[in-house]
Scaffold this motif. Structure first.
Motif, PDB file in Angstrom:
ATOM      1  N   GLY A  47       0.805  -1.218   0.000  1.00 15.79           N
ATOM      2  CA  GLY A  47       0.000   0.000   0.000  1.00 15.79           C
ATOM      3  C   GLY A  47       0.834   1.262   0.000  1.00 15.79           C
ATOM      4  N   VAL A  48       1.944   1.231   0.754  1.00 13.93           N
ATOM      5  CA  VAL A  48       2.840   2.392   0.801  1.00 13.93           C
ATOM      6  C   VAL A  48       3.455   2.633  -0.572  1.00 13.93           C
ATOM      7  N   VAL A  49       3.926   1.571  -1.204  1.00 12.83           N
ATOM      8  CA  VAL A  49       4.538   1.690  -2.527  1.00 12.83           C
ATOM      9  C   VAL A  49       3.497   2.167  -3.538  1.00 12.83           C
ATOM     10  N   GLU A  50       2.272   1.658  -3.461  1.00 10.32           N
ATOM     11  CA  GLU A  50       1.210   2.097  -4.368  1.00 10.32           C
ATOM     12  C   GLU A  50       0.980   3.604  -4.240  1.00 10.32           C
ATOM     13  N   ARG A  51       0.917   4.112  -3.013  1.00 13.23           N
ATOM     14  CA  ARG A  51       0.715   5.557  -2.812  1.00 13.23           C
ATOM     15  C   ARG A  51       1.890   6.365  -3.366  1.00 13.23           C
ATOM     16  N   LEU A  52       3.108   5.855  -3.205  1.00 18.74           N
ATOM     17  CA  LEU A  52       4.276   6.545  -3.764  1.00 18.74           C
ATOM     18  C   LEU A  52       4.211   6.593  -5.289  1.00 18.74           C
ATOM     19  N   VAL A  53       3.788   5.495  -5.901  1.00 18.28           N
ATOM     20  CA  VAL A  53       3.680   5.454  -7.356  1.00 18.28           C
ATOM     21  C   VAL A  53       2.615   6.445  -7.829  1.00 18.28           C
ATOM     22  N   VAL A  54       1.462   6.477  -7.157  1.00 18.48           N
ATOM     23  CA  VAL A  54       0.405   7.420  -7.528  1.00 18.48           C
ATOM     24  C   VAL A  54       0.922   8.851  -7.420  1.00 18.48           C
ATOM     25  N   SER A  55       1.618   9.160  -6.351  1.00 17.64           N
ATOM     26  CA  SER A  55       2.176  10.496  -6.163  1.00 17.64           C
ATOM     27  C   SER A  55       3.145  10.853  -7.285  1.00 17.64           C
ATOM     28  N   ASP A  56       3.991   9.895  -7.671  1.00 16.28           N
ATOM     29  CA  ASP A  56       4.954  10.129  -8.745  1.00 16.28           C
ATOM     30  C   ASP A  56       4.252  10.346 -10.082  1.00 16.28           C
ATOM     31  N   VAL A  57       3.207   9.577 -10.346  1.00 16.01           N
ATOM     32  CA  VAL A  57       2.449   9.738 -11.596  1.00 16.01           C
ATOM     33  C   VAL A  57       1.785  11.119 -11.630  1.00 16.01           C
ATOM     34  N   GLU A  58       1.164  11.516 -10.517  1.00 15.87           N
ATOM     35  CA  GLU A  58       0.520  12.835 -10.459  1.00 15.87           C
ATOM     36  C   GLU A  58       1.530  13.953 -10.711  1.00 15.87           C
ATOM     37  N   LYS A  59       2.711  13.855 -10.094  1.00 16.40           N
ATOM     38  CA  LYS A  59       3.741  14.869 -10.293  1.00 16.40           C
ATOM     39  C   LYS A  59       4.213  14.883 -11.740  1.00 16.40           C
ATOM     40  N   SER A  60       4.393  13.708 -12.324  1.00 17.49           N
ATOM     41  CA  SER A  60       4.851  13.614 -13.704  1.00 17.49           C
ATOM     42  C   SER A  60       3.867  14.290 -14.661  1.00 17.49           C
ATOM     43  N   TYR A  61       2.573  14.033 -14.471  1.00 14.50           N
ATOM     44  CA  TYR A  61       1.573  14.643 -15.343  1.00 14.50           C
ATOM     45  C   TYR A  61       1.469  16.143 -15.112  1.00 14.50           C
ATOM     46  N   ALA A  62       1.609  16.599 -13.873  1.00 11.52           N
ATOM     47  CA  ALA A  62       1.599  18.038 -13.593  1.00 11.52           C
ATOM     48  C   ALA A  62       2.808  18.715 -14.250  1.00 11.52           C
ATOM     49  N   ASP A  63       3.986  18.093 -14.159  1.00 11.75           N
ATOM     50  CA  ASP A  63       5.182  18.635 -14.805  1.00 11.75           C
ATOM     51  C   ASP A  63       4.999  18.708 -16.316  1.00 11.75           C
ATOM     52  N   ALA A  64       4.405  17.671 -16.904  1.00 12.21           N
ATOM     53  CA  ALA A  64       4.173  17.664 -18.353  1.00 12.21           C
ATOM     54  C   ALA A  64       3.205  18.769 -18.749  1.00 12.21           C
ATOM     55  N   ALA A  65       2.163  18.982 -17.955  1.00 16.45           N
ATOM     56  CA  ALA A  65       1.193  20.041 -18.253  1.00 16.45           C
ATOM     57  C   ALA A  65       1.867  21.412 -18.185  1.00 16.45           C
ATOM     58  N   ASN A  66       2.687  21.642 -17.159  1.00 16.29           N
ATOM     59  CA  ASN A  66       3.389  22.922 -17.040  1.00 16.29           C
ATOM     60  C   ASN A  66       4.355  23.139 -18.194  1.00 16.29           C
ATOM     61  N   PHE A  67       5.081  22.102 -18.575  1.00 16.18           N
ATOM     62  CA  PHE A  67       5.999  22.208 -19.708  1.00 16.18           C
ATOM     63  C   PHE A  67       5.231  22.576 -20.974  1.00 16.18           C
ATOM     64  N   THR A  68       4.099  21.920 -21.210  1.00 14.55           N
ATOM     65  CA  THR A  68       3.308  22.187 -22.412  1.00 14.55           C
ATOM     66  C   THR A  68       2.784  23.615 -22.415  1.00 14.55           C
ATOM     67  N   LYS A  69       2.282  24.085 -21.280  1.00  7.63           N
ATOM     68  CA  LYS A  69       1.786  25.465 -21.183  1.00  7.63           C
ATOM     69  C   LYS A  69       2.892  26.462 -21.497  1.00  7.63           C
ATOM     70  N   GLU A  70       4.074  26.256 -20.920  1.00 12.35           N
ATOM     71  CA  GLU A  70       5.196  27.156 -21.170  1.00 12.35           C
ATOM     72  C   GLU A  70       5.629  27.111 -22.628  1.00 12.35           C
ATOM     73  N   TRP A  71       5.673  25.935 -23.204  1.00 15.42           N
ATOM     74  CA  TRP A  71       6.079  25.787 -24.602  1.00 15.42           C
ATOM     75  C   TRP A  71       5.091  26.493 -25.520  1.00 15.42           C
ATOM     76  N   LEU A  72       3.796  26.313 -25.257  1.00 19.02           N
ATOM     77  CA  LEU A  72       2.771  26.964 -26.081  1.00 19.02           C
ATOM     78  C   LEU A  72       2.840  28.494 -25.934  1.00 19.02           C
ATOM     79  N   ALA A  73       3.092  28.976 -24.720  1.00 16.91           N
ATOM     80  CA  ALA A  73       3.194  30.426 -24.501  1.00 16.91           C
ATOM     81  C   ALA A  73       4.354  31.018 -25.285  1.00 16.91           C
ATOM     82  N   LYS A  74       5.472  30.303 -25.365  1.00 15.53           N
ATOM     83  CA  LYS A  74       6.633  30.781 -26.100  1.00 15.53           C
ATOM     84  C   LYS A  74       6.396  30.764 -27.601  1.00 15.53           C
ATOM     85  N   LYS A  75       5.638  29.773 -28.081  1.00 17.10           N
ATOM     86  CA  LYS A  75       5.392  29.635 -29.519  1.00 17.10           C
ATOM     87  C   LYS A  75       4.300  30.571 -30.019  1.00 17.10           C
ATOM     88  N   GLY A  76       3.506  31.096 -29.093  1.00 16.62           N
ATOM     89  CA  GLY A  76       2.442  32.042 -29.453  1.00 16.62           C
ATOM     90  C   GLY A  76       1.339  31.353 -30.119  1.00 16.62           C
TER      91      GLY A  76
END
Length: 88
Positions: A59-88
């Motif tokens: 259960g502990v490992v499962e929660r860590l994996v979920v946390s890592d997945v959530e962070k990964s998707y949040a990082d990807a969303a932020n990267f995409t937003k920044e990239w789109l803002a730069k490209k106009g």
């Protein structure tokens, strides 16, 4: 680990699976993702199942994996937003 993604172009949905490099018989994670147009952007919805077969700590490992997945998707969303803002 290796993340596999099968995306259905034109339908805005897909399936994902993560294959670990170790303990492949003990760790299973897979699910779906969908993209929907909303006012001012896109909403990404991720559903999944994560199962870790490890007595006492699964259960502990499962929660860590979920946390890592959530962070990964949040990082990807932020990267995409920044990239789109730069490209106009």
């Amino acid at each position: 680990y290796v993340e596999e993604l099968e995306f259905e172009f034109g339908k805005g949905r897909g399936r994902w699976k993560v294959v670990p490099n170790i303990a492949t018989d003990k760790v299973h994670s897979h699910g779906t993702l969908e993209f929907d147009a909303i006012p001012g952007g896109v909403r990404r919805t991720v559903h999944g199942d994560i199962e870790v077969k490890a007595f006492g700590i699964g259960g502990v490992v499962e929660r860590l994996v979920v946390s890592d997945v959530e962070k990964s998707y949040a990082d990807a969303a932020n990267f995409t937003k920044e990239w789109l803002a730069k490209k106009g």
